[in-house]
Design an enzyme around this catalytic site. Structure first.
Site, mmCIF file in Angstrom:
data_model
loop_
_atom_site.group_PDB
_atom_site.id
_atom_site.type_symbol
_atom_site.label_atom_id
_atom_site.label_comp_id
_atom_site.label_asym_id
_atom_site.label_seq_id
_atom_site.Cartn_x
_atom_site.Cartn_y
_atom_site.Cartn_z
ATOM 1 N N HIS A 168 -10.796 -25.988 -3.377
ATOM 2 C CA HIS A 168 -11.503 -25.297 -2.273
ATOM 3 C C HIS A 168 -13.095 -25.392 -2.259
ATOM 4 O O HIS A 168 -13.678 -24.443 -2.355
ATOM 5 C CB HIS A 168 -10.993 -23.872 -2.133
ATOM 6 C CG HIS A 168 -11.363 -23.013 -1.026
ATOM 7 N ND1 HIS A 168 -11.941 -23.699 0.133
ATOM 8 C CD2 HIS A 168 -11.483 -21.678 -0.864
ATOM 9 C CE1 HIS A 168 -12.313 -22.641 0.868
ATOM 10 N NE2 HIS A 168 -12.064 -21.648 0.261
ATOM 11 N N CYS A 212 -16.384 -19.887 3.781
ATOM 12 C CA CYS A 212 -14.962 -20.682 3.803
ATOM 13 C C CYS A 212 -14.908 -21.399 4.957
ATOM 14 O O CYS A 212 -14.166 -22.259 4.942
ATOM 15 C CB CYS A 212 -14.012 -19.990 3.294
ATOM 16 S SG CYS A 212 -14.289 -18.853 1.855
ATOM 17 N N CYS A 234 -9.007 -17.918 5.324
ATOM 18 C CA CYS A 234 -9.588 -16.777 5.187
ATOM 19 C C CYS A 234 -11.069 -16.841 4.781
ATOM 20 O O CYS A 234 -11.617 -18.068 4.640
ATOM 21 C CB CYS A 234 -8.888 -15.944 4.263
ATOM 22 S SG CYS A 234 -9.115 -16.603 2.576
#
Length: 390
Positions: A346, A95, A376
């Site tokens: 996302h 991510c 995160c």
């Protein structure tokens, strides 16, 4: 305003695509590399500099296969029309990939290994599924539970550890959509979104310049009616309080302060500090806390010095847990003012540069000086960047 040294790393500009739904969304017929190349061309058009001076194009991408395979970073540079002498690479920190692209370029600039870098990230989650082709080593179960690969369960764990209620999560999720839709209506995304050709629901070509994932009608009653998806019996995390699967790309132009000055380009911000940190995979969503603490220490700052925050919202339970851990729970009026990933989605490799670009624009809109972008990372990591306007 910050005083610059010659080798300080400055952000000259940042752009992104609108965020498209991954299921039959507006970018369903647009490839990840083509979407990214559009942003690179736009970034160059918005800023006057010789593209032959670009040292490297560094692109974050998580699932590097199919159209995102074979070093998509290099392919993007070629598709965008960059000279063949400009190098290209692809980085992967799940991510945090495109924020890692920022950090990689910044480290090279700071150590005099190049003056101009184009960085960014992309993820087309509609074309390349999150777990496509993944073959995890069974021996890894000695070090982390298989359930730690299920991001929703890690959010459930964080929520329980930090006493985050279902009501808090629902309220947080609705507010994310409200803020994002207000930002859209008021034109607060216009400086960062580059319109890219896509298709509407009927298959007609359209200019995609509005985030498709935002729900203008999001409301608490509808959120409350949803059942938990990851822990059906005793859970609190629902589809509405999770970040949406989406398709998108982002890009930034980084330079040394001395080169930007020589070119007559006014930097928008300087990178004050950067950090990454690890944590237990079962609570991967907590990674921004140790990463931010490291970054603040390196910048000689405390959390009280931070005026604007962009925090990835993988899940409401995760975001709220991080805010508690950083002492920002009661300062949500400075966090994700234009909405977060619950409303915007996302797209994994895109998100790091996306939230940093949004942070930059919010800081300008709010006239604040020091900002934090943090997120995160699956399997237990966090990444953070502190920037200051110049």
């Amino acid at each position: 305003m910050a005083t610059l040294n010659p080798r300080d790393v400055v952000i000259v500009d940042g752009v992104r695509s609108a965020m498209g739904k991954s299921k039959n969304g507006m970018f369903r017929n647009v490839r990840a590399d083509s979407l990214s190349a559009e942003l690179v061309r736009a970034l160059i058009a918005r800023n006057q500099f010789d593209v032959n001076e670009v040292e490297d194009l560094i692109w974050g991408c998580v699932n590097q296969t199919l159209e995102q395979g074979m070093n998509i970073g290099r392919n993007i540079g070629l598709l965008a029309g960059l000279p063949k002498t400009v190098a290209g690479q692809t980085v992967n920190r799940l991510c945090g990939s495109s924020m890692q692209a920022i950090h990689t370029a910044a480290a090279q600039i700071a150590t005099n290994q190049g003056d101009i870098f184009i960085i960014g990230g992309v993820e087309h989650m509609g074309h390349v599924g999150m777990m496509h082709g993944i073959d995890l080593n069974p021996e890894a179960s000695k070090h982390y539970a298989k359930a730690s690969n299920m991001m929703g369960l890690t959010a459930e764990m964080l929520g329980r550890m930090n006493g985050i209620t279902r009501e808090e999560q629902d309220t947080f999720g609705v507010e994310s959509h409200r803020r994002a839709w207000a930002a859209t209506q008021e034109g607060r995304f216009k400086n960062e979104i580059i319109g890219v050709e896509g298709h509407d629901a009927n298959g007609f070509k359209i200019l995609c310049d509005i985030d498709e994932v935002i729900r203008p009608d999001a409301n608490l009653e509808a959120f409350k009616a949803l059942k938990p998806v990851f822990d059906p019996k005793g859970g609190s995390v629902t589809a509405a309080t999770s970040s949406a699967l989406s398709d998108g790309a982002s890009a930034m132009l980084l330079m040394s302060a001395e080169r930007a000055q020589a070119l007559g380009l006014k930097p928008r911000a300087v990178i004050r500090s950067m950090a990454v940190a690890g944590c237990d995979a079962a609570i991967m969503g907590y990674g921004p806390v140790p990463a931010t603490q490291k970054a603040l220490k390196r910048a000689g700052l405390s959390i009280a010095d931070i005026q604007t925050v962009e925090l990835n919202e993988a899940f409401a339970a995760q975001g709220l847990s991080v805010l508690k851990g950083l002492g920002l729970y009661d300062k949500q009026d400075i966090v994700n003012l234009n909405g977060g990933a619950i409303a915007l989605g996302h797209p994994l490799g895109c998100s790091g540069a996306r939230i940093t670009t949004t942070l930059l624009n919010v800081m300008e809109q709010q006239d604040t000086q020091i900002g934090l972008a943090t997120m995160c990372i699956g399997l237990g990591q966090g990444i953070a960047t502190v920037i200051e306007r110049v």
